[in-house]
Motif scaffolding. Sequence first.
Motif, short mmCIF file in Angstrom:
data_model
loop_
_atom_site.label_atom_id
_atom_site.label_comp_id
_atom_site.label_asym_id
_atom_site.label_seq_id
_atom_site.Cartn_x
_atom_site.Cartn_y
_atom_site.Cartn_z
N SER A 65 0.75 2.53 10.57
CA SER A 65 1.14 1.90 9.31
C SER A 65 2.09 2.77 8.48
O SER A 65 2.57 2.34 7.45
CB SER A 65 -0.10 1.57 8.47
OG SER A 65 -0.72 2.75 8.02
N MET A 89 1.35 5.76 7.12
CA MET A 89 0.73 6.66 6.15
C MET A 89 0.79 8.10 6.61
O MET A 89 0.70 9.02 5.81
CB MET A 89 -0.73 6.27 5.95
CG MET A 89 -0.90 5.01 5.14
SD MET A 89 -2.60 4.50 5.16
CE MET A 89 -3.33 5.80 4.20
N PRO A 105 5.28 3.15 4.65
CA PRO A 105 4.38 1.99 4.66
C PRO A 105 5.01 0.72 4.06
O PRO A 105 4.78 -0.37 4.57
CB PRO A 105 3.21 2.44 3.80
CG PRO A 105 3.25 3.92 3.81
CD PRO A 105 4.69 4.30 3.98
N GLN A 106 5.81 0.88 2.99
CA GLN A 106 6.38 -0.33 2.36
C GLN A 106 7.26 -1.10 3.33
O GLN A 106 7.17 -2.31 3.44
CB GLN A 106 7.22 0.03 1.13
CG GLN A 106 6.40 0.45 -0.04
CD GLN A 106 6.50 1.94 -0.21
OE1 GLN A 106 6.28 2.71 0.73
NE2 GLN A 106 6.83 2.38 -1.40
N LEU A 135 5.25 -2.79 5.92
CA LEU A 135 4.56 -3.94 5.33
C LEU A 135 5.49 -5.14 5.27
O LEU A 135 5.14 -6.26 5.62
CB LEU A 135 4.09 -3.57 3.93
CG LEU A 135 3.24 -4.61 3.22
CD1 LEU A 135 1.79 -4.40 3.56
CD2 LEU A 135 3.44 -4.54 1.73
N ARG A 136 6.72 -4.87 4.83
CA ARG A 136 7.71 -5.96 4.75
C ARG A 136 8.01 -6.54 6.12
O ARG A 136 8.38 -7.70 6.25
CB ARG A 136 9.00 -5.47 4.08
CG ARG A 136 8.88 -5.37 2.57
CD ARG A 136 10.10 -4.69 1.96
NE ARG A 136 9.76 -4.01 0.72
CZ ARG A 136 9.70 -4.62 -0.46
NH1 ARG A 136 9.98 -5.90 -0.56
NH2 ARG A 136 9.35 -3.95 -1.54
N HIS A 166 -2.68 -3.16 6.96
CA HIS A 166 -3.65 -2.12 7.36
C HIS A 166 -4.84 -2.17 6.41
O HIS A 166 -4.67 -1.97 5.21
CB HIS A 166 -2.95 -0.75 7.31
CG HIS A 166 -3.82 0.40 7.72
ND1 HIS A 166 -3.35 1.69 7.78
CD2 HIS A 166 -5.11 0.47 8.08
CE1 HIS A 166 -4.33 2.50 8.15
NE2 HIS A 166 -5.41 1.78 8.34
N LEU A 169 -8.03 -0.25 5.36
CA LEU A 169 -8.54 1.11 5.53
C LEU A 169 -10.03 1.14 5.83
O LEU A 169 -10.77 0.21 5.48
CB LEU A 169 -8.29 1.91 4.24
CG LEU A 169 -6.85 2.22 3.91
CD1 LEU A 169 -6.77 2.73 2.47
CD2 LEU A 169 -6.31 3.27 4.87
N TYR A 188 2.09 -8.20 -3.35
CA TYR A 188 3.04 -7.45 -4.20
C TYR A 188 4.48 -7.56 -3.69
O TYR A 188 5.42 -7.59 -4.47
CB TYR A 188 2.60 -5.98 -4.22
CG TYR A 188 3.39 -5.10 -5.15
CD1 TYR A 188 3.18 -5.15 -6.53
CD2 TYR A 188 4.34 -4.21 -4.65
CE1 TYR A 188 3.91 -4.33 -7.38
CE2 TYR A 188 5.06 -3.39 -5.50
CZ TYR A 188 4.83 -3.46 -6.86
OH TYR A 188 5.55 -2.65 -7.70
N THR A 189 4.64 -7.63 -2.38
CA THR A 189 5.99 -7.67 -1.81
C THR A 189 6.47 -9.10 -1.53
O THR A 189 7.54 -9.29 -0.98
CB THR A 189 6.05 -6.88 -0.48
OG1 THR A 189 5.02 -7.40 0.36
CG2 THR A 189 5.83 -5.41 -0.69
#
Lengths: 247, 294
Positions: free
Chosen positions: A57, A59, A79-80, A83-84, A89, A91, A111-112
Amino acid sequence: MASESPPNLLELDRIEAGYGHAALVLRGLTITVPRSTIVCLVGPNGAGKSTVLKVASGMLHPRGGTVRLDGHDVTRHGPQQRLRAGLAHVLQGHSVFPEMTVGENVRLGAYTVPDRATVATRVQFVQHLFPVVSEQWDVLAGLLSGGQQKQVEFARSLMIDPKVVLLDEPSMGLDPKATATVFEQIERMRDTGTAVLLVEQNARRALQTADIGCVLDLGRVHMSGPAPELLDDPELSQLYLGGHVAG
Amino acid sequence: MSGGLFLQSLILGVLLGGLYALMAAGLTLYFGVMRVVMIAHAAFLVLAGYLAWFFTTRTGLDPILSLAVTVPAFFVLGVGIRRLLITRLKPATMTMMSVLLTFALALVIEGLLGFTFTGVQRRIRTGYSSANFEIFGAQVAVVKLIAFVLAVVALGSLWFVLKKTSLGQALRATIQHREAAELVGIDTDKVAGYGFGIGLATAAVGGTALALDATIYPSLHWHWIGPMMAIIVVGGLGSIPGAAMAAMALGIIHAFLQVPLGATWAQTVFYVALFGTLMVRPQGFFGGRLAQRF
Ligand SMILES: Nc1ncnc2c1ncn2[C@@H]1O[C@H](COP(=O)(O)OP(=O)(O)OP(=O)(O)O)[C@@H](O)[C@H]1O
Ligand SMILES: [Mg+2]
């Protein structure tokens, strides 16, 4: 028939990774997660299962090797960006935002996602899926029980409608009903094309759901194969699944 | 204590409490986003006070107008300080080392103020500096009311930003669970920078409000850092509502004690509250859940 997109949604190729100056945790680990497949990662405590997911992911940046997401090299991405690209992920342990309401938590999962209508549809979807999410919508997430929090985290991760999902012990602390919901969801995601990389302490249960099993030991994949075969493997059963195969 | 005096102390306490709440808000933000104990916060308050004084003596305009410059400037300064200095500290020892680093920062600011403006005591003079108004028979200085209104407006804006904007959501998420925030796509590094900037921007307002009603001099910050630290510990580290409530409570007690004890001894209420809290309830009285994790 030639497919446009590569068959493997997630590929970890000869990954070497560790924390700070300490010794490597992963030493040349290779795992591929094809489309519409659940890959289950098992191994003893401290084997590096969570570390594998962190590398996947973004991190944790690996010291060597390549991470590919849907065919693209994302090793240098954070990560961003991943994610996009559709990677979620969840945790290990608890990771709700405790001083925010369940609703705020779930919405932050999107959020994205810029489109409000899409967010609204997905909110309805996860509310339907996890009754606790809609029932406790305005309650501070930190006040929920451990299992309820886990469901909120799972709901939050579904808000991006992920292509690849990394789940780190998702059933930890869940009652049988919630566990069943989570596993049902995992199977549903697989059936709609999602690739799932699953880490489970309850290895027997996970291997019953998974398509492929990988055993992690000494920083590498020690053994891998179709999940039913691993379930029947006497050595594995002895070492990692706790006890003998029934029958 | 007569009824009039009681009322006077109560009003004074509430007005002071509001100002303390604003002055301490920045400290909770720094700690929340970065685990930084910002000893230099009070020095920045004094710096803002000096800038307001300088602005008024040079232009003859109202000191509050200086905020149009100092608030954005302090925000940028905050972002810069975090990027250039704070991020160089190791995460594992962040809290402890940040005390040393920001202590040095406070000394630098104090030195620069002394160098630029000398050690002479300064006071902002405006048309309303010595005006009073009467409320329920109690006499209250107009500047105290203005300082309180500034604090309420600033804290209200802060509340609005934190609760109602996307940046605020991201900031709170980053404070509450950094890794999870990262995994929902929040750029936690950038957000932490903004958090630091907002914290320092509150110092611009707090310092200006403070300077409306106080004589300022370069070493004044030593007088304030203790009470402010006490407020955030009593409130529960990292909790802004907690800090605000602790500030209000201590402000009111402080105002009441000033009558029988005088200003110097009344100040000890902060230290008594600090020690009391550390002995009885180290996680603070209002910040409970979040503070318990540190
Ligand atoms: N943040 C960290 N900093 C330093 N070392 C770490 C960190 N996280 C994990 N490790 C080390 O890396 C190794 C692998 O840890 P990891 O969490 O990946 O194991 P795991 O297989 O997920 O174990 P478990 O089943 O207990 O969750 C361990 O030796 C651990 O001590
Ligand atoms: Mg783990």
